[in-house]
Motif scaffolding. Structure first.
Motif, PDB file in Angstrom:
ATOM      1  N   MET A   1       0.844  -1.078  -0.145  1.00 27.14           N
ATOM      2  CA  MET A   1       0.127   0.108   0.046  1.00 27.14           C
ATOM      3  C   MET A   1       0.716   1.468   0.007  1.00 27.14           C
ATOM      4  O   MET A   1       0.733   2.281  -0.719  1.00 27.14           O
ATOM      5  N   ALA A   2       2.003   1.382   0.844  1.00 25.18           N
ATOM      6  CA  ALA A   2       2.800   2.377   0.845  1.00 25.18           C
ATOM      7  C   ALA A   2       3.482   2.503  -0.394  1.00 25.18           C
ATOM      8  O   ALA A   2       3.599   4.002  -1.001  1.00 25.18           O
ATOM      9  N   ASN A   3       3.858   1.466  -1.176  1.00 28.11           N
ATOM     10  CA  ASN A   3       4.410   1.685  -2.672  1.00 28.11           C
ATOM     11  C   ASN A   3       3.609   2.195  -3.456  1.00 28.11           C
ATOM     12  O   ASN A   3       3.857   3.232  -4.269  1.00 28.11           O
ATOM     13  N   GLU A   4       2.192   2.068  -3.205  1.00 29.79           N
ATOM     14  CA  GLU A   4       1.203   2.628  -4.515  1.00 29.79           C
ATOM     15  C   GLU A   4       1.078   4.106  -4.146  1.00 29.79           C
ATOM     16  O   GLU A   4       1.090   4.976  -5.266  1.00 29.79           O
ATOM     17  N   LYS A   5       1.115   4.323  -2.818  1.00 30.52           N
ATOM     18  CA  LYS A   5       1.168   5.838  -2.298  1.00 30.52           C
ATOM     19  C   LYS A   5       2.105   6.674  -2.976  1.00 30.52           C
ATOM     20  O   LYS A   5       1.986   7.777  -3.538  1.00 30.52           O
ATOM     21  N   VAL A   6       3.252   6.073  -2.728  1.00 32.83           N
ATOM     22  CA  VAL A   6       4.577   6.559  -3.256  1.00 32.83           C
ATOM     23  C   VAL A   6       4.374   6.696  -4.796  1.00 32.83           C
ATOM     24  O   VAL A   6       4.686   7.996  -5.389  1.00 32.83           O
ATOM     25  N   LEU A   7       3.978   5.957  -5.441  1.00 32.93           N
ATOM     26  CA  LEU A   7       3.905   5.973  -6.918  1.00 32.93           C
ATOM     27  C   LEU A   7       2.922   6.997  -7.395  1.00 32.93           C
ATOM     28  O   LEU A   7       3.122   7.683  -8.312  1.00 32.93           O
ATOM     29  N   ILE A   8       1.905   6.850  -6.762  1.00 31.16           N
ATOM     30  CA  ILE A   8       0.976   7.950  -7.012  1.00 31.16           C
ATOM     31  C   ILE A   8       1.419   9.494  -6.884  1.00 31.16           C
ATOM     32  O   ILE A   8       1.191  10.282  -7.631  1.00 31.16           O
ATOM     33  N   SER A   9       1.992   9.473  -5.713  1.00 30.80           N
ATOM     34  CA  SER A   9       2.816  10.815  -5.449  1.00 30.80           C
ATOM     35  C   SER A   9       3.488  11.270  -6.415  1.00 30.80           C
ATOM     36  O   SER A   9       3.572  12.306  -6.791  1.00 30.80           O
ATOM     37  N   GLY A  10       4.267  10.286  -6.875  1.00 34.76           N
ATOM     38  CA  GLY A  10       5.422  10.524  -7.905  1.00 34.76           C
ATOM     39  C   GLY A  10       4.595  11.033  -9.286  1.00 34.76           C
ATOM     40  O   GLY A  10       5.073  11.923  -9.811  1.00 34.76           O
TER      41      GLY A  10
END
Length: 95
Positions: free
Chosen positions: A1-10
């Protein structure tokens, strides 16, 4: 889930950056178009001035040629006759 948030933020950051770049490029494009139009107007004015100067040069050259060949009075008479002939030609053409 954290990876998805980082990816979306990027992705969000990159989209915002692209939007900002688009705004800057649009403003620059508008500025360059205005500059190009001003340059075209200046070119047209300079071409008109050049044509005017060329006509003046031609008249002076013609006047000098007549003056040298026929003298001032005869040169003026010949130029007047030529102008009359030109006026008559314009009248015929315009009818």
């Amino acid at each position: 889930m954290a990876n998805e948030k980082v990816l979306i933020s990027g992705i969000e950051y990159k989209v915002r950056k692209l939007i900002e770049d688009y705004r800057l490029l649009s403003a620059e494009n508008k500025e360059l178009k205005n500059e190009a139009n001003a340059t075209k107007e200046r070119l047209a004015a300079l071409q008109e001035l050049l044509n005017k100067k060329n006509n003046e040069f031609l008249k002076l050259t013609l006047a000098n040629a007549f003056e040298n060949k026929f003298g001032v009075e005869k040169g003026i008479q010949i130029i007047d006759e030529l102008l009359g002939e030109i006026d008559r030609s314009i009248d015929v053409i315009s009818k």
